[in-house]
Scaffold this motif. Structure first.
Motif, PDB file in Angstrom:
ATOM      1  N   LYS A 190      -7.961   1.897  -1.596  1.00  0.00           N
ATOM      2  CA  LYS A 190      -7.014   0.820  -1.282  1.00  0.00           C
ATOM      3  C   LYS A 190      -6.150   0.525  -2.501  1.00  0.00           C
ATOM      4  O   LYS A 190      -6.649   0.205  -3.577  1.00  0.00           O
TER       5      LYS A 190
ATOM      6  N   PHE B 269      -5.121   3.330   1.795  1.00  0.00           N
ATOM      7  CA  PHE B 269      -4.824   2.081   2.486  1.00  0.00           C
ATOM      8  C   PHE B 269      -3.881   1.306   1.566  1.00  0.00           C
ATOM      9  O   PHE B 269      -4.288   0.837   0.512  1.00  0.00           O
TER      10      PHE B 269
ATOM     11  N   ASP C 136      -2.227  -1.840   0.813  1.00  0.00           N
ATOM     12  CA  ASP C 136      -2.532  -3.228   1.190  1.00  0.00           C
ATOM     13  C   ASP C 136      -1.498  -4.180   0.581  1.00  0.00           C
ATOM     14  O   ASP C 136      -1.744  -4.814  -0.441  1.00  0.00           O
TER      15      ASP C 136
ATOM     16  N   LEU D  33      -3.125   4.004   6.125  1.00  0.00           N
ATOM     17  CA  LEU D  33      -3.284   2.656   6.663  1.00  0.00           C
ATOM     18  C   LEU D  33      -2.382   1.698   5.894  1.00  0.00           C
ATOM     19  O   LEU D  33      -2.299   1.771   4.662  1.00  0.00           O
TER      20      LEU D  33
ATOM     21  N   ASN E  16      -0.622  -2.638   6.206  1.00  0.00           N
ATOM     22  CA  ASN E  16      -0.906  -3.903   6.897  1.00  0.00           C
ATOM     23  C   ASN E  16       0.207  -4.926   6.753  1.00  0.00           C
ATOM     24  O   ASN E  16       1.109  -4.809   5.918  1.00  0.00           O
TER      25      ASN E  16
ATOM     26  N   SER F 294       1.410   5.991   9.967  1.00  0.00           N
ATOM     27  CA  SER F 294       0.296   5.247   9.391  1.00  0.00           C
ATOM     28  C   SER F 294      -0.268   4.288  10.425  1.00  0.00           C
ATOM     29  O   SER F 294       0.468   3.688  11.212  1.00  0.00           O
TER      30      SER F 294
END
Length: 238
Positions: free
Chosen positions: A32, A57, A59, A83, A85, A113
């Protein structure tokens, strides 16, 4: 993505990142990259980690007007992260725009993603939420509501604490991703987290992935700590 252990690279620069990664040799990890590291090193840190075949990821918890989030996600899509967000509090229209931006920016022939929404931070207590955010329902109901709106917007899942995984799965289904930070071994310090769980408990609840930071990155022997978390998460007896 499912059954992943994600290591939070909460470092201020890439020198400390690659020093941390040295003991892991050629092991392929799920890492991450948060605001602290990305804002210092920029997209180059993603490229360098991807060159080592790690999953990423990113973030950044995007939370802005839909048009701005669309443009930001369109640019981030080109990094090829696994990933990304947004904040669910940005609303359904913003989350839909995030997906549209990801799809528009994803290079031809590549898979976009996965995109998940932050519900309530695991450092937030119910009292804090009610007093500071003026949300009158329970913390669990707030998380469930955000998760439902994220699902309606087409997102792939949410960030939540392990305690909310079961009700989310019951309301939305098992295919909706639940990524759970606030993970600690029973011997670890809780730190600034409020809603924590062990890897074993997160697995029992059915979390899709767990995020571990200081329990690994600040350990005396990070690789050994990683192995301990991994075994606990996978249900392997030592």
């Amino acid at each position: 993505m499912k059954n992943s252990l994600i290591i939070a690279l909460d470092f201020p620069n890439k020198q400390e990142v690659f020093q941390f990664l040295e003991p892991f040799a050629d092991e392929k990890l799920f890492l991450k990259v948060g605001m602290e590291l990305f804002y210092q090193e920029g997209p180059q840190i993603i490229h360098e980690l991807k060159e080592r075949e790690h999953q990423i990821f990113l973030d950044l918890k995007l939370h802005d007007i839909p048009n701005t989030v669309y443009g930001a996600m369109k640019g981030l899509a080109r990094l090829g992260c696994d990933l990304v967000n947004v904040h669910a509090a940005g609303g359904k229209q913003m989350m839909t725009a995030a997906l549209e931006g990801l799809e528009a920016g994803t290079l031809s022939g590549r898979r976009r993603s996965a995109c998940i929404a932050v519900t309530q931070l695991t450092s937030t207590s119910e009292m804090q939420m009610q007093e500071e955010q003026l949300i009158g329902v329970s913390l669990q109901e707030s998380v469930l509501h955000y998760a439902s709106v994220a699902k309606e917007a087409g997102l792939d899942g949410v960030v939540c604490s392990s305690q909310e995984v079961v009700p989310i799965r019951e309301r939305i289904g098992h295919e909706f991703l639940t990524v759970t930070p606030g993970i600690r071994l029973s011997s670890d310090s809780v730190g600034d987290q409020k809603r924590v769980a062990t890897p074993e408990l997160a697995r029992e609840f059915g979390a899709a992935a767990i995020v571990v930071g200081r329990g690994i990155t600040r350990a005396a022997n990070p690789f050994e700590s990683y192995q301990a978390y991994k075994q606990a998460w996978e249900g392997v007896r030592s």
